[in-house]
Design a protein around this motif. Structure first.
Motif, PDB file in Angstrom:
ATOM      1  N   ASP A  53      87.980  64.743  68.891  1.00  0.00           N
ATOM      2  CA  ASP A  53      87.049  64.509  67.794  1.00  0.00           C
ATOM      3  C   ASP A  53      86.678  65.853  67.166  1.00  0.00           C
ATOM      4  O   ASP A  53      85.848  66.594  67.689  1.00  0.00           O
ATOM      5  CB  ASP A  53      85.812  63.800  68.340  1.00  0.00           C
ATOM      6  N   GLU A  54      87.290  66.164  66.042  1.00  0.00           N
ATOM      7  CA  GLU A  54      87.073  67.466  65.395  1.00  0.00           C
ATOM      8  C   GLU A  54      85.619  67.663  64.955  1.00  0.00           C
ATOM      9  O   GLU A  54      85.107  68.773  64.993  1.00  0.00           O
ATOM     10  CB  GLU A  54      88.017  67.648  64.208  1.00  0.00           C
ATOM     11  N   GLU A  55      84.947  66.591  64.548  1.00  0.00           N
ATOM     12  CA  GLU A  55      83.550  66.711  64.131  1.00  0.00           C
ATOM     13  C   GLU A  55      82.656  67.105  65.307  1.00  0.00           C
ATOM     14  O   GLU A  55      81.799  67.982  65.184  1.00  0.00           O
ATOM     15  CB  GLU A  55      83.068  65.401  63.512  1.00  0.00           C
ATOM     16  N   ARG A  56      82.852  66.474  66.473  1.00  0.00           N
ATOM     17  CA  ARG A  56      82.068  66.832  67.670  1.00  0.00           C
ATOM     18  C   ARG A  56      82.369  68.255  68.113  1.00  0.00           C
ATOM     19  O   ARG A  56      81.484  68.996  68.516  1.00  0.00           O
ATOM     20  CB  ARG A  56      82.368  65.877  68.820  1.00  0.00           C
ATOM     21  N   ALA A  58      83.367  70.765  66.206  1.00  0.00           N
ATOM     22  CA  ALA A  58      82.737  71.675  65.249  1.00  0.00           C
ATOM     23  C   ALA A  58      81.236  71.756  65.495  1.00  0.00           C
ATOM     24  O   ALA A  58      80.653  72.844  65.444  1.00  0.00           O
ATOM     25  CB  ALA A  58      83.024  71.215  63.822  1.00  0.00           C
ATOM     26  N   ARG A  59      80.598  70.634  65.792  1.00  0.00           N
ATOM     27  CA  ARG A  59      79.156  70.617  66.081  1.00  0.00           C
ATOM     28  C   ARG A  59      78.844  71.439  67.327  1.00  0.00           C
ATOM     29  O   ARG A  59      77.894  72.227  67.348  1.00  0.00           O
ATOM     30  CB  ARG A  59      78.698  69.171  66.272  1.00  0.00           C
ATOM     31  N   ARG A  62      79.192  75.130  66.456  1.00  0.00           N
ATOM     32  CA  ARG A  62      78.048  75.587  65.654  1.00  0.00           C
ATOM     33  C   ARG A  62      76.827  75.826  66.537  1.00  0.00           C
ATOM     34  O   ARG A  62      76.121  76.825  66.405  1.00  0.00           O
ATOM     35  CB  ARG A  62      77.704  74.559  64.571  1.00  0.00           C
TER      36      ARG A  62
END
Length: 74
Positions: A53-56, A58-59, A62
């Protein structure tokens, strides 16, 4: 005692001292960075936590970048 209560002794160069908490993103431990001789908070994602999961991912990165420069005695 459940498997979640069992504290691993080490993760890489970190010696785990205590489990501080757990949530949707993973588990946070109080740990000792043996290489740099300092106490740290170490967040461990669950198996497969961010791999697909690229969004997780990236989060998580960050959050790590935002917290890395902080230094606090507690």
């Amino acid at each position: 005692m459940s498997p979640a209560d069992v504290l691993p002794e080490r993760i890489g160069r970190y010696r785990l001292v205590a489990r501080l908490g757990a949530g949707g993103m993973g588990t946070v431990y109080r740990a000792r960075d043996e290489m740099l001789a300092r106490d740290v908070a170490l967040k461990v994602l669950p198996p497969g936590g961010a791999s697909g999961d690229e969004e997780r991912r990236a989060r998580f990165l960050r959050e790590a970048r935002a917290l890395a420069p902080l230094s606090h005695p507690n």
